[in-house]
Design an enzyme around this catalytic site. Structure first.
Site, short mmCIF file in Angstrom:
data_model
loop_
_atom_site.label_atom_id
_atom_site.label_comp_id
_atom_site.label_asym_id
_atom_site.label_seq_id
_atom_site.Cartn_x
_atom_site.Cartn_y
_atom_site.Cartn_z
N ASN A 1 34.87 50.44 39.37
CA ASN A 1 35.79 50.06 40.45
C ASN A 1 36.83 51.18 40.53
OD1 ASN A 1 37.65 49.02 42.19
ND2 ASN A 1 38.25 47.29 40.88
N LYS B 1 39.09 51.56 42.59
CA LYS B 1 40.39 51.12 43.15
C LYS B 1 40.86 52.12 44.20
CE LYS B 1 41.06 48.54 38.93
NZ LYS B 1 41.93 47.96 37.94
N HIS C 1 39.15 40.27 43.37
CA HIS C 1 39.77 41.02 42.27
C HIS C 1 41.21 40.55 42.07
CE1 HIS C 1 41.32 44.28 39.84
NE2 HIS C 1 40.07 44.55 39.53
N GLU D 1 43.83 42.10 41.48
CA GLU D 1 44.86 42.88 42.19
C GLU D 1 45.00 42.40 43.63
OE1 GLU D 1 43.28 46.69 41.12
OE2 GLU D 1 43.97 46.38 39.06
N GLU E 1 37.46 39.17 34.28
CA GLU E 1 38.48 40.18 34.07
C GLU E 1 39.82 39.50 33.73
OE1 GLU E 1 37.25 44.10 36.19
OE2 GLU E 1 38.60 42.98 37.47
N GLY F 1 43.95 47.61 33.03
CA GLY F 1 44.80 48.79 33.12
C GLY F 1 45.91 48.83 32.08
N SER G 1 40.02 47.31 30.67
CA SER G 1 40.15 48.37 29.66
C SER G 1 38.86 48.60 28.89
CB SER G 1 41.31 48.07 28.70
OG SER G 1 42.54 48.01 29.43
P1 13P Z 1 40.59 48.97 33.85
O1 13P Z 1 39.22 49.30 33.32
O2 13P Z 1 41.34 50.16 34.34
O3 13P Z 1 41.36 48.10 32.91
O4 13P Z 1 40.33 48.08 35.18
C1 13P Z 1 39.50 46.99 35.12
C2 13P Z 1 39.29 46.47 36.49
O5 13P Z 1 40.18 45.92 37.09
C3 13P Z 1 37.97 46.67 37.10
O6 13P Z 1 37.84 45.94 38.27
#
Ligand code: 13P
Length: 255
Positions: free
Chosen positions: A13, A15, A98, A100, A170, A176, A216
């Site tokens: 992803n 982002k 997601h 976010e 997740e 992150g 992560s």
């Molecule tokens: P990270 O791997 O940067 O923690 O992000 C995970 C994520 O949100 C994947 O959709």
């Protein structure tokens, strides 16, 4: 449950990262790792990178996805992108729900469900994201929160569509932050998600469902996480932006 029924799926992803030139370079960096990969690999990229990445990946084993789509086919929704628009481009996957989007853009369980229906109706495959916040984990309500997110997202989704769905667990506190859920913690919630799907549909549907862990995930922890009986893949943010790290995770998933 028989893990061999479920091919491993590693998805990046990206982002809101990568201008088009950078996107092309990243795909070119990932492609060599695909030659010997024994898993499905997906790159979910910003809308503006889709055309570039579809072209760079043409003829390869890299599958391409977007990171959201609207629930309507078309209409007065300024700034939005519909599922038919993605499907027409040749996009195969879309991430929905997601954390976010839930956190920053007012996504709710109801809008996730509406988007899911639209995506499936356009022939897209969906990576549905669920996960608890730190506060929810500390209050001991991880299980009901994740189960409810799954149930709400899958409301009125017929069993026949379940082959086009993946679920990514997740935990919000692990995204992150460099904090990974332990393999046991992640495996436990993925198992609970599978039980929820078994309850909603059948054991047969549940044992064929690919459940990814995200938060992560990196070359150092991927093998242990992917070793869990209910973890069938990964949804990777930060480490998917670096070809070498992403390639190492692909290798860890190739069993
Ligand atoms: P990270 O791997 O940067 O923690 O992000 C995970 C994520 O949100 C994947 O959709």
């Amino acid at each position: 449950m028989d893990k061999s029924l479920r091919p491993a799926v590693i998805a990046g992803n990206w982002k809101m990262n990568k201008l088009r030139g950078e996107a092309r370079a990243l795909v070119e960096g990932i492609l060599p790792a695909l030659a010997k990969a024994d898993c499905r690999v997906i790159a979910c990229v910003p809308f503006t990178d889709l055309e570039t990445v579809l072209e760079a990946a043409r003829g390869s084993r890299l599958h391409i996805g977007a990171q959201n789509c609207h629930w309507a086919q078309s209409g007065a929704y300024t700034g939005e992108i519909s599922a038919p628009m993605l499907a027409e481009m040749g996009v195969e996957y879309v991430i929905l729900g997601h954390s976010e989007r839930r956190q920053y853009f007012g996504e709710t369980d109801a809008t996730v469900n509406a988007r899911l229906k639209a995506a499936l109706a356009s022939g897209l495959r969906v990576i549905l994201c669920v996960g608890e916040t730190l506060e929810q984990r500390q209050r001991g309500i991880t299980a009901p929160v994740c189960s409810m997110q799954v149930r709400s997202a899958l409301y009125e989704i017929p069993e026949a569509a379940m082959g086009d769905l993946l679920i990514a667990y997740e935990p919000v506190w692990a995204i992150g932050t460099g904090k990974t859920a332990t393999a046991a913690q992640a495996g436990e919630v993925c198992g609970l998600i599978r039980d929820t799907v078994a309850d909603l549909y059948s054991g047969r549907v549940a044992e064929r469902l690919c459940i990814q862990y995200g938060g992560s995930m990196n070359p150092g922890n991927a093998a242990e996480l992917l070793d869990q009986p209910d973890i069938d893949g990964g949804l990777i943010g930060g480490a998917s932006l670096r070809a070498e790290e992403f390639a190492q995770i692909i290798q860890a998933a190739s069993r």
